[in-house]
Write a protein that holds these residues in place. Sequence first.
Motif, PDB file in Angstrom:
ATOM      1  N   ARG A   1      48.616  18.818 -36.224  1.00 56.55           N
ATOM      2  CA  ARG A   1      47.822  19.890 -35.631  1.00 56.55           C
ATOM      3  C   ARG A   1      46.853  19.224 -34.653  1.00 56.55           C
ATOM      4  O   ARG A   1      46.636  18.017 -34.711  1.00 56.55           O
ATOM      5  N   ILE A   2      46.254  20.000 -33.773  1.00 53.29           N
ATOM      6  CA  ILE A   2      45.280  19.446 -32.829  1.00 53.29           C
ATOM      7  C   ILE A   2      44.014  19.063 -33.600  1.00 53.29           C
ATOM      8  O   ILE A   2      43.659  19.702 -34.599  1.00 53.29           O
TER       9      ILE A   2
ATOM     10  N   ARG B   1      44.863  36.106 -31.251  1.00 53.86           N
ATOM     11  CA  ARG B   1      44.086  34.991 -31.799  1.00 53.86           C
ATOM     12  C   ARG B   1      43.557  34.120 -30.668  1.00 53.86           C
ATOM     13  O   ARG B   1      44.192  33.987 -29.638  1.00 53.86           O
ATOM     14  N   HIS B   2      42.398  33.534 -30.881  1.00 52.09           N
ATOM     15  CA  HIS B   2      41.845  32.624 -29.892  1.00 52.09           C
ATOM     16  C   HIS B   2      41.174  31.454 -30.586  1.00 52.09           C
ATOM     17  O   HIS B   2      40.946  31.480 -31.787  1.00 52.09           O
TER      18      HIS B   2
ATOM     19  N   PHE C   1      50.576  18.010 -21.101  1.00 47.60           N
ATOM     20  CA  PHE C   1      51.159  19.328 -21.354  1.00 47.60           C
ATOM     21  C   PHE C   1      51.223  19.604 -22.850  1.00 47.60           C
ATOM     22  O   PHE C   1      50.840  20.689 -23.306  1.00 47.60           O
ATOM     23  N   LEU C   2      51.680  18.616 -23.630  1.00 55.48           N
ATOM     24  CA  LEU C   2      51.777  18.855 -25.074  1.00 55.48           C
ATOM     25  C   LEU C   2      50.412  19.013 -25.721  1.00 55.48           C
ATOM     26  O   LEU C   2      50.281  19.766 -26.694  1.00 55.48           O
ATOM     27  N   VAL C   3      49.382  18.343 -25.217  1.00 55.62           N
ATOM     28  CA  VAL C   3      48.026  18.562 -25.741  1.00 55.62           C
ATOM     29  C   VAL C   3      47.665  20.036 -25.593  1.00 55.62           C
ATOM     30  O   VAL C   3      47.205  20.680 -26.549  1.00 55.62           O
TER      31      VAL C   3
ATOM     32  N   GLY D   1      47.247  25.605 -28.200  1.00 59.72           N
ATOM     33  CA  GLY D   1      47.675  26.991 -28.321  1.00 59.72           C
ATOM     34  C   GLY D   1      48.395  27.331 -29.613  1.00 59.72           C
ATOM     35  O   GLY D   1      48.319  28.468 -30.071  1.00 59.72           O
ATOM     36  N   VAL D   2      49.082  26.363 -30.221  1.00 58.52           N
ATOM     37  CA  VAL D   2      49.908  26.694 -31.397  1.00 58.52           C
ATOM     38  C   VAL D   2      49.335  26.241 -32.728  1.00 58.52           C
ATOM     39  O   VAL D   2      49.831  26.652 -33.775  1.00 58.52           O
ATOM     40  N   SER D   3      48.308  25.396 -32.727  1.00 61.93           N
ATOM     41  CA  SER D   3      47.783  24.922 -34.007  1.00 61.93           C
ATOM     42  C   SER D   3      47.246  26.098 -34.807  1.00 61.93           C
ATOM     43  O   SER D   3      46.498  26.925 -34.291  1.00 61.93           O
ATOM     44  N   PRO D   4      47.640  26.173 -36.096  1.00 61.63           N
ATOM     45  CA  PRO D   4      47.200  27.295 -36.940  1.00 61.63           C
ATOM     46  C   PRO D   4      45.702  27.296 -37.207  1.00 61.63           C
ATOM     47  O   PRO D   4      44.990  26.348 -36.876  1.00 61.63           O
TER      48      PRO D   4
END
Length: 151
Positions: free
Chosen positions: A110-111, A26-27, A50-52, A57-60
Amino acid sequence: MGAVRRLVDADTGEPVPYAPYAFSGRHTQVDKARVEAITESKAFTPSQKFLVLWWIGVSPEGMEPLRATGADIAKRVGMSTDAVGKINRKLAKHRILVIRGRIGNYNFYRISPYIAFHGTGVEQREAVKTCNPPDIPGFNENAPARWEAQR
């Protein structure tokens, strides 16, 4: 079986090497200008920056939240639960993270779709209508490329 068709450079006639799609799975589409502004901003600590990147990377897909607690996230990123909670709250205050659900007193985040989005362009245009643009100190909302901020 059919013959393998090889591409050739139109100018030189030399074979063009085949390269499979470079992403490993996924991208996500990312607004490089906003990420650059966050990573260069003095308003955010290295841990917050870093958390941003981790949230990108992990937001669905779409606008779904990541269904993980602060303790779950802390284990994954090697931080304390308290640190993750404080950082998430600060990023949400700046609308870099958006709240997309809640259980008890815990928010699911989520982002922001203004920063990164996994989905079609049409889906992203709809997603940005559901939240305000992030407040990133030093980011110029009036640059010509900031079309979504002007709608």
